[in-house]
Scaffold this motif. Structure first.
Motif, mmCIF file in Angstrom:
data_model
loop_
_atom_site.group_PDB
_atom_site.id
_atom_site.type_symbol
_atom_site.label_atom_id
_atom_site.label_comp_id
_atom_site.label_asym_id
_atom_site.label_seq_id
_atom_site.Cartn_x
_atom_site.Cartn_y
_atom_site.Cartn_z
ATOM 1 N N MET A 1 4.289 54.907 107.555
ATOM 2 C CA MET A 1 3.462 55.132 106.390
ATOM 3 C C MET A 1 4.557 54.616 105.040
ATOM 4 O O MET A 1 5.594 54.791 105.057
ATOM 5 N N LYS A 2 4.279 54.039 104.145
ATOM 6 C CA LYS A 2 4.870 53.424 103.190
ATOM 7 C C LYS A 2 5.013 54.286 101.800
ATOM 8 O O LYS A 2 3.676 54.451 101.409
ATOM 9 N N ILE A 3 6.179 54.333 101.142
ATOM 10 C CA ILE A 3 6.116 55.064 99.940
ATOM 11 C C ILE A 3 6.032 53.948 98.806
ATOM 12 O O ILE A 3 6.966 53.095 98.863
ATOM 13 N N THR A 4 4.926 54.174 97.902
ATOM 14 C CA THR A 4 5.097 53.223 96.767
ATOM 15 C C THR A 4 6.079 53.943 95.565
ATOM 16 O O THR A 4 5.792 55.019 95.409
ATOM 17 N N ARG A 5 6.694 52.942 94.944
ATOM 18 C CA ARG A 5 7.768 53.305 94.044
ATOM 19 C C ARG A 5 7.412 52.702 92.850
ATOM 20 O O ARG A 5 7.144 51.396 92.897
ATOM 21 N N ARG A 6 7.349 53.300 91.564
ATOM 22 C CA ARG A 6 6.990 52.694 90.395
ATOM 23 C C ARG A 6 7.668 53.195 89.169
ATOM 24 O O ARG A 6 8.060 54.509 89.375
ATOM 25 N N LEU A 7 7.855 52.924 88.299
ATOM 26 C CA LEU A 7 8.439 53.308 86.833
ATOM 27 C C LEU A 7 7.258 53.646 85.739
ATOM 28 O O LEU A 7 6.569 52.483 85.444
ATOM 29 N N ILE A 8 7.301 54.436 85.077
ATOM 30 C CA ILE A 8 6.407 54.528 83.825
ATOM 31 C C ILE A 8 7.128 55.106 82.867
ATOM 32 O O ILE A 8 8.016 55.724 82.768
ATOM 33 N N ASP A 9 6.563 54.622 81.657
ATOM 34 C CA ASP A 9 7.383 54.550 80.470
ATOM 35 C C ASP A 9 6.581 56.030 79.640
ATOM 36 O O ASP A 9 5.429 56.204 79.748
ATOM 37 N N ILE A 10 7.556 56.989 79.154
ATOM 38 C CA ILE A 10 7.157 58.274 78.757
ATOM 39 C C ILE A 10 7.192 58.334 77.333
ATOM 40 O O ILE A 10 6.620 59.316 76.712
ATOM 41 N N THR A 11 7.830 57.488 76.738
ATOM 42 C CA THR A 11 8.233 57.873 75.040
ATOM 43 C C THR A 11 7.320 56.978 74.390
ATOM 44 O O THR A 11 7.295 57.183 73.059
ATOM 45 N N GLY A 12 7.009 55.672 74.839
ATOM 46 C CA GLY A 12 6.508 54.908 74.117
ATOM 47 C C GLY A 12 7.329 54.316 73.125
ATOM 48 O O GLY A 12 6.681 53.519 72.017
ATOM 49 N N MET A 13 8.612 54.282 73.100
ATOM 50 C CA MET A 13 9.388 53.567 72.338
ATOM 51 C C MET A 13 10.372 52.521 72.868
ATOM 52 O O MET A 13 10.375 52.371 74.110
ATOM 53 N N ARG A 14 10.660 51.684 71.911
ATOM 54 C CA ARG A 14 11.188 50.411 72.412
ATOM 55 C C ARG A 14 12.756 50.444 72.046
ATOM 56 O O ARG A 14 13.052 51.059 70.843
ATOM 57 N N ASP A 15 13.539 49.610 72.412
ATOM 58 C CA ASP A 15 14.919 49.388 71.946
ATOM 59 C C ASP A 15 15.785 50.628 71.927
ATOM 60 O O ASP A 15 17.023 50.462 72.668
ATOM 61 N N ILE A 16 15.639 51.442 71.392
ATOM 62 C CA ILE A 16 16.790 52.575 70.936
ATOM 63 C C ILE A 16 16.479 53.401 72.168
ATOM 64 O O ILE A 16 17.421 53.902 73.051
ATOM 65 N N ILE A 17 15.561 54.018 72.456
ATOM 66 C CA ILE A 17 15.438 55.117 73.543
ATOM 67 C C ILE A 17 14.099 54.607 74.294
ATOM 68 O O ILE A 17 13.012 55.186 74.260
ATOM 69 N N GLN A 18 14.092 53.544 74.968
ATOM 70 C CA GLN A 18 13.349 53.415 76.011
ATOM 71 C C GLN A 18 13.509 54.044 77.303
ATOM 72 O O GLN A 18 14.626 53.941 77.832
ATOM 73 N N ARG A 19 12.514 54.690 77.808
ATOM 74 C CA ARG A 19 12.774 55.687 78.813
ATOM 75 C C ARG A 19 11.365 55.479 79.907
ATOM 76 O O ARG A 19 10.411 55.460 79.480
#
Ligand SMILES: [Zn+2]
Length: 317
Positions: free
Chosen positions: A1-19
């Motif tokens: 069985m395959k585990i799917t990996r992804r990343l989601i944005d949690i701060t909604g910010m760009r450039d300085i603190i993109q998370r």
């Protein structure tokens, strides 16, 4: 069985603190429950992250009978980097920011994105993984009565949590504010949720990781999502619901020395700890106010008046 990996944005910010934070998914493609595991909401509580890894590893090999499991294994990446409980931009406690606010503080914005990510999948269960004091035993924290949307949801939550086999402790608003926690906000939407406090913070305590992993797997077995054999080496002998307490608090200052250990049963009036002055004289003796079970002891010996130094699961009167 395959585990799917992804990343989601949690701060909604760009450039300085993109998370962006990781999301793991294991989908059986067969209709069944949707379960979420969340970990490291407090950045110094890293044991839950490893519990998620181990649960997914076991299920990857054994397969999932039905349903889907999603996990957020490391939510508070800012706290994690700084070995801190808080969201470090402004020292907010993320677990007091739910269900969140898109135009609120940084913590509230992050909480809102997390809450939406979870709720829009129509979850059947959310288990939030935390870690307690360094010297502590694993247990389950259940939301107090007032948070549930109905009695039915409360009963369903209890019956699922009981299957995990850990000590079951009802949290109490009497000692710390519980509004705006992830599990509190989730049960208010009519979805069962509870917290596993899986031993000490800061480091990986292998025994506690095993207990937390086995508790999660037992819960999934209860939901019919896995038939992995029950390999739990320890199960709580106590089947009744206990109540969380951090009493007594210290009334003096000095160094605290404990007379009990996590996991120990205590009787009413039993000596729990003594506080000593710098000269070595005993300033105060802390005694159990009723029968119970020691959950954890404070990380630091230095105490001041009002300090909480012990967590006890009290038996109902
Ligand atoms: Zn925590």
């Amino acid at each position: 069985m395959k585990i799917t990996r992804r990343l989601i944005d949690i701060t909604g910010m760009r450039d300085i603190i993109q998370r962006r934070i990781p999301v793991l998914t294991l989908d059986s493609k067969i209709p069944g429950p949707t379960v979420w595991l969340t970990a490291c909401l407090h950045g110094d509580e890293v044991g839950g992250t490893v519990i998620v890894h181990e649960v997914f590893q076991r299920l990857k090999q054994a397969g999932l009978l039905n349903g889907v499991i999603h996990a957020l294994p490391l939510i508070n990446s800012m706290g994690f980097e700084n070995i801190s409980r808080f969201v470090n931009t402004d020292r907010e406690d993320l677990n007091r920011c739910f269900p969140g606010n898109a135009s609120g503080s940084m913590g509230e914005r992050i909480a809102g994105r997390l809450f939406d990510t979870i709720t829009r999948t129509g979850p059947d269960l959310v288990i939030d993984l935390h870690n307690d004091w360094i010297h502590s035993v694993p247990y389950i924290l259940i939301e107090p009565d007032v948070h549930y949307s109905s009695k039915k949801i409360r009963q369903r939550t209890f019956s699922i949590a009981r299957a995990a086999g850990l000590l079951l402790v009802e949290d109490s608003d009497a000692y710390h504010a519980l509004s705006n926690t992830l599990t509190g906000a989730i049960v208010e939407t009519g979805v069962p949720a509870f917290t596993i406090e899986a031993g000490g913070s800061y480091g990986i305590v292998e025994q506690s990781v095993a207990a937390g992993r086995d508790a999660v797997l037992a819960t999934l077995r209860k939901l019919g999502m896995t038939d992995l054999p029950d390999q739990r080496s320890t199960r709580s002998p106590n089947r009744e619901l206990l109540t969380y307490s951090n009493r007594p608090l210290c009334a003096t200052s000095g160094l605290v020395r404990f007379a009990v250990a996590p996991g120990e049963n205590v009787k009413a009036n039993q000596v729990l700890a003594r506080v000593y002055s710098a000269f070595g004289s005993c300033e105060e003796t802390l005694r159990a106010r009723g029968p119970g079970y020691v959950l954890g002891l404070a990380d630091h010996a230095r105490v001041l008046p009002g300090c909480e130094v012990i967590a006890i699961a009290e038996l109902s009167a």
